[in-house]
Write a protein that holds these residues in place. Sequence first.
Motif, PDB file in Angstrom:
ATOM      1  N   LEU A   1       0.823  -1.209   0.000  1.00 41.82           N
ATOM      2  CA  LEU A   1       0.000   0.000   0.000  1.00 41.82           C
ATOM      3  C   LEU A   1       0.857   1.259   0.000  1.00 41.82           C
ATOM      4  O   LEU A   1       0.466   2.290  -0.558  1.00 41.82           O
ATOM      5  N   ASP A   2       2.013   1.181   0.644  1.00 39.54           N
ATOM      6  CA  ASP A   2       2.935   2.313   0.665  1.00 39.54           C
ATOM      7  C   ASP A   2       3.446   2.603  -0.739  1.00 39.54           C
ATOM      8  O   ASP A   2       3.592   3.764  -1.147  1.00 39.54           O
ATOM      9  N   VAL A   3       3.704   1.555  -1.495  1.00 40.53           N
ATOM     10  CA  VAL A   3       4.202   1.702  -2.866  1.00 40.53           C
ATOM     11  C   VAL A   3       3.072   2.104  -3.812  1.00 40.53           C
ATOM     12  O   VAL A   3       3.185   3.059  -4.582  1.00 40.53           O
ATOM     13  N   LEU A   4       1.942   1.395  -3.729  1.00 44.13           N
ATOM     14  CA  LEU A   4       0.825   1.649  -4.651  1.00 44.13           C
ATOM     15  C   LEU A   4       0.139   2.973  -4.359  1.00 44.13           C
ATOM     16  O   LEU A   4      -0.537   3.532  -5.225  1.00 44.13           O
ATOM     17  N   GLY A   5       0.304   3.470  -3.142  1.00 46.32           N
ATOM     18  CA  GLY A   5      -0.324   4.722  -2.769  1.00 46.32           C
ATOM     19  C   GLY A   5       0.428   5.956  -3.218  1.00 46.32           C
ATOM     20  O   GLY A   5      -0.041   7.082  -3.007  1.00 46.32           O
ATOM     21  N   ARG A   6       1.601   5.762  -3.823  1.00 46.80           N
ATOM     22  CA  ARG A   6       2.348   6.908  -4.329  1.00 46.80           C
ATOM     23  C   ARG A   6       1.612   7.517  -5.510  1.00 46.80           C
ATOM     24  O   ARG A   6       0.968   6.831  -6.295  1.00 46.80           O
ATOM     25  N   ARG A   7       1.718   8.816  -5.635  1.00 43.74           N
ATOM     26  CA  ARG A   7       0.927   9.553  -6.613  1.00 43.74           C
ATOM     27  C   ARG A   7       1.075   8.997  -8.027  1.00 43.74           C
ATOM     28  O   ARG A   7       0.094   8.825  -8.756  1.00 43.74           O
ATOM     29  N   GLU A   8       2.307   8.687  -8.420  1.00 44.03           N
ATOM     30  CA  GLU A   8       2.516   8.222  -9.784  1.00 44.03           C
ATOM     31  C   GLU A   8       1.882   6.852 -10.030  1.00 44.03           C
ATOM     32  O   GLU A   8       1.373   6.573 -11.121  1.00 44.03           O
ATOM     33  N   GLU A   9       1.882   5.995  -8.995  1.00 42.38           N
ATOM     34  CA  GLU A   9       1.278   4.666  -9.155  1.00 42.38           C
ATOM     35  C   GLU A   9      -0.242   4.768  -9.189  1.00 42.38           C
ATOM     36  O   GLU A   9      -0.909   4.038  -9.934  1.00 42.38           O
ATOM     37  N   LEU A  10      -0.811   5.676  -8.396  1.00 44.27           N
ATOM     38  CA  LEU A  10      -2.263   5.869  -8.427  1.00 44.27           C
ATOM     39  C   LEU A  10      -2.707   6.341  -9.809  1.00 44.27           C
ATOM     40  O   LEU A  10      -3.741   5.900 -10.326  1.00 44.27           O
ATOM     41  N   ALA A  11      -1.924   7.242 -10.392  1.00 46.40           N
ATOM     42  CA  ALA A  11      -2.262   7.737 -11.730  1.00 46.40           C
ATOM     43  C   ALA A  11      -2.192   6.612 -12.754  1.00 46.40           C
ATOM     44  O   ALA A  11      -3.064   6.497 -13.631  1.00 46.40           O
TER      45      ALA A  11
ATOM     46  N   GLY B   1     -22.563   3.739   5.900  1.00 44.05           N
ATOM     47  CA  GLY B   1     -23.097   3.525   4.559  1.00 44.05           C
ATOM     48  C   GLY B   1     -22.286   2.585   3.696  1.00 44.05           C
ATOM     49  O   GLY B   1     -22.554   2.457   2.485  1.00 44.05           O
ATOM     50  N   ALA B   2     -21.311   1.897   4.270  1.00 41.56           N
ATOM     51  CA  ALA B   2     -20.468   0.993   3.485  1.00 41.56           C
ATOM     52  C   ALA B   2     -21.247  -0.231   3.019  1.00 41.56           C
ATOM     53  O   ALA B   2     -22.106  -0.752   3.739  1.00 41.56           O
ATOM     54  N   GLU B   3     -20.910  -0.686   1.824  1.00 36.74           N
ATOM     55  CA  GLU B   3     -21.495  -1.898   1.264  1.00 36.74           C
ATOM     56  C   GLU B   3     -20.498  -3.047   1.254  1.00 36.74           C
ATOM     57  O   GLU B   3     -20.837  -4.176   0.889  1.00 36.74           O
ATOM     58  N   ALA B   4     -19.260  -2.751   1.647  1.00 41.24           N
ATOM     59  CA  ALA B   4     -18.210  -3.767   1.751  1.00 41.24           C
ATOM     60  C   ALA B   4     -17.088  -3.194   2.599  1.00 41.24           C
ATOM     61  O   ALA B   4     -16.941  -1.967   2.747  1.00 41.24           O
ATOM     62  N   ILE B   5     -16.300  -4.086   3.180  1.00 38.96           N
ATOM     63  CA  ILE B   5     -15.107  -3.703   3.939  1.00 38.96           C
ATOM     64  C   ILE B   5     -13.892  -4.143   3.144  1.00 38.96           C
ATOM     65  O   ILE B   5     -13.890  -5.227   2.542  1.00 38.96           O
ATOM     66  N   VAL B   6     -12.873  -3.320   3.136  1.00 38.51           N
ATOM     67  CA  VAL B   6     -11.632  -3.625   2.418  1.00 38.51           C
ATOM     68  C   VAL B   6     -10.496  -3.636   3.425  1.00 38.51           C
ATOM     69  O   VAL B   6     -10.386  -2.728   4.264  1.00 38.51           O
ATOM     70  N   THR B   7      -9.625  -4.641   3.348  1.00 42.47           N
ATOM     71  CA  THR B   7      -8.548  -4.777   4.322  1.00 42.47           C
ATOM     72  C   THR B   7      -7.238  -5.164   3.647  1.00 42.47           C
ATOM     73  O   THR B   7      -7.203  -5.539   2.475  1.00 42.47           O
ATOM     74  N   ALA B   8      -6.162  -5.072   4.426  1.00 40.91           N
ATOM     75  CA  ALA B   8      -4.841  -5.499   3.964  1.00 40.91           C
ATOM     76  C   ALA B   8      -4.249  -6.521   4.924  1.00 40.91           C
ATOM     77  O   ALA B   8      -3.049  -6.793   4.874  1.00 40.91           O
TER      78      ALA B   8
ATOM     79  N   LEU C   1     -24.910  -9.693   5.778  1.00 39.22           N
ATOM     80  CA  LEU C   1     -23.568  -9.436   6.288  1.00 39.22           C
ATOM     81  C   LEU C   1     -22.770  -8.639   5.262  1.00 39.22           C
ATOM     82  O   LEU C   1     -23.019  -8.716   4.059  1.00 39.22           O
ATOM     83  N   LEU C   2     -21.800  -7.894   5.755  1.00 38.86           N
ATOM     84  CA  LEU C   2     -20.965  -7.091   4.869  1.00 38.86           C
ATOM     85  C   LEU C   2     -19.881  -7.956   4.240  1.00 38.86           C
ATOM     86  O   LEU C   2     -19.103  -8.585   4.961  1.00 38.86           O
ATOM     87  N   PRO C   3     -19.779  -7.980   2.923  1.00 37.45           N
ATOM     88  CA  PRO C   3     -18.659  -8.694   2.296  1.00 37.45           C
ATOM     89  C   PRO C   3     -17.336  -8.040   2.668  1.00 37.45           C
ATOM     90  O   PRO C   3     -17.272  -6.826   2.908  1.00 37.45           O
ATOM     91  N   VAL C   4     -16.281  -8.852   2.700  1.00 37.21           N
ATOM     92  CA  VAL C   4     -14.943  -8.348   3.032  1.00 37.21           C
ATOM     93  C   VAL C   4     -14.001  -8.728   1.894  1.00 37.21           C
ATOM     94  O   VAL C   4     -13.995  -9.876   1.434  1.00 37.21           O
ATOM     95  N   PHE C   5     -13.212  -7.758   1.445  1.00 37.30           N
ATOM     96  CA  PHE C   5     -12.264  -7.980   0.359  1.00 37.30           C
ATOM     97  C   PHE C   5     -10.865  -7.578   0.791  1.00 37.30           C
ATOM     98  O   PHE C   5     -10.698  -6.655   1.598  1.00 37.30           O
ATOM     99  N   PHE C   6      -9.865  -8.233   0.231  1.00 37.50           N
ATOM    100  CA  PHE C   6      -8.526  -7.669   0.255  1.00 37.50           C
ATOM    101  C   PHE C   6      -8.498  -6.540  -0.765  1.00 37.50           C
ATOM    102  O   PHE C   6      -9.122  -6.635  -1.833  1.00 37.50           O
ATOM    103  N   PHE C   7      -7.778  -5.468  -0.446  1.00 38.09           N
ATOM    104  CA  PHE C   7      -7.729  -4.332  -1.367  1.00 38.09           C
ATOM    105  C   PHE C   7      -7.243  -4.767  -2.753  1.00 38.09           C
ATOM    106  O   PHE C   7      -7.694  -4.246  -3.781  1.00 38.09           O
ATOM    107  N   SER C   8      -6.335  -5.725  -2.790  1.00 36.98           N
ATOM    108  CA  SER C   8      -5.766  -6.175  -4.057  1.00 36.98           C
ATOM    109  C   SER C   8      -6.781  -6.951  -4.893  1.00 36.98           C
ATOM    110  O   SER C   8      -6.698  -6.959  -6.126  1.00 36.98           O
TER     111      SER C   8
END
Length: 327
Positions: A156-166, A256-263, A284-291
């Motif tokens: 998440l630290d790597v993927l969260g960098r501005r250039e990777e998000l773009a 108001g969430a329809e799903a939970i996302v975790t790492a 129940l709320l579905p749970v996903f890995f962010f990836s």
Amino acid sequence: MTTPSSVGTAATTVAAKARYLYFPGCSLHSTAEEYNDSTQALLEALGLAFEELDDWNCCGATPAHATSRFLAEALPLRNLVNAEKQVEKWGAAAKDGATGVAPVEILVPCAACYNAFRIAEHSVRSGDAHGREINQDIAEITGRGFGGAVTVRHPLDVLGRREELARLGGLVKRSLGGLKVACYYGCLLTRPSKIVSFEPNPEHPVAMDNLMAALGAEPVRWSHKTDCCGQSMSMAEQDLVIDLTSRVTEAAKMAGAEAIVTACPLCMMNLDSRQKPAVAGEPLLPVFFFSELAAVALGLGKTAAWFKRHLIDVRPALGRLEAKPSA
């Protein structure tokens, strides 16, 4: 022995095919294979080359620190020593024949493993008496200590960098638009904050929120994004853990969430298996890995096979995307 502060100036050419080292850990090779597969698919889609760490061992995660401070730090430190050995092999294989160790980052997706790695890395880098002692112990056991040439990073630290998000935004094939998600960081990515957090504000992390937003989802503002779900006590204090888990899921629903996302594979296991409806018959709320959600957005991997491993049906959440394909 080489000290961490003295490493990092060598002009070593690292093989291009191994930009990052990658530590899967026990969970990603067992109960969280979908996290491993989706994370690797995401890295490959972005052209971020990686190589799995050779001869890795369990980092001890949460059980080790409850029984032995030595094991809690020695187990991840052995992995970091192995990482430096692997980087040296890259240098030896370089065409220019350069030797030595160039700084390299090791990606550790599991939040529990990441926490253990960062604490062990910090102990040695701090240079205090304890850090020197544990590193000397490792040197006596493995033949060398940790020299500081490898830095621990969470994806998440790597993927969260501005250039990777773009770049991610440009690769979207199926927008996550229409899906409201509660990004759940838990405790292991955020505490102790001065050691493990990669966020400007550890009490209000945003890396996962930014990633989900870049893929079209709508991250909700909510109160429990860094609360502990209690997974490490799931066997000894089941009632307490169910209560903690319920607080997290109910807070997400109220926002108001329809799903939970975790790492975190531990959080995933807890939220996916111990979730209880506040009212009988309430979904129940579905749970996903962010990836996993990122892979859905980019059209990567065998998502249907991954989602079969989930206990809570994810189809209602994914169904919200059907009418909102990316432009």
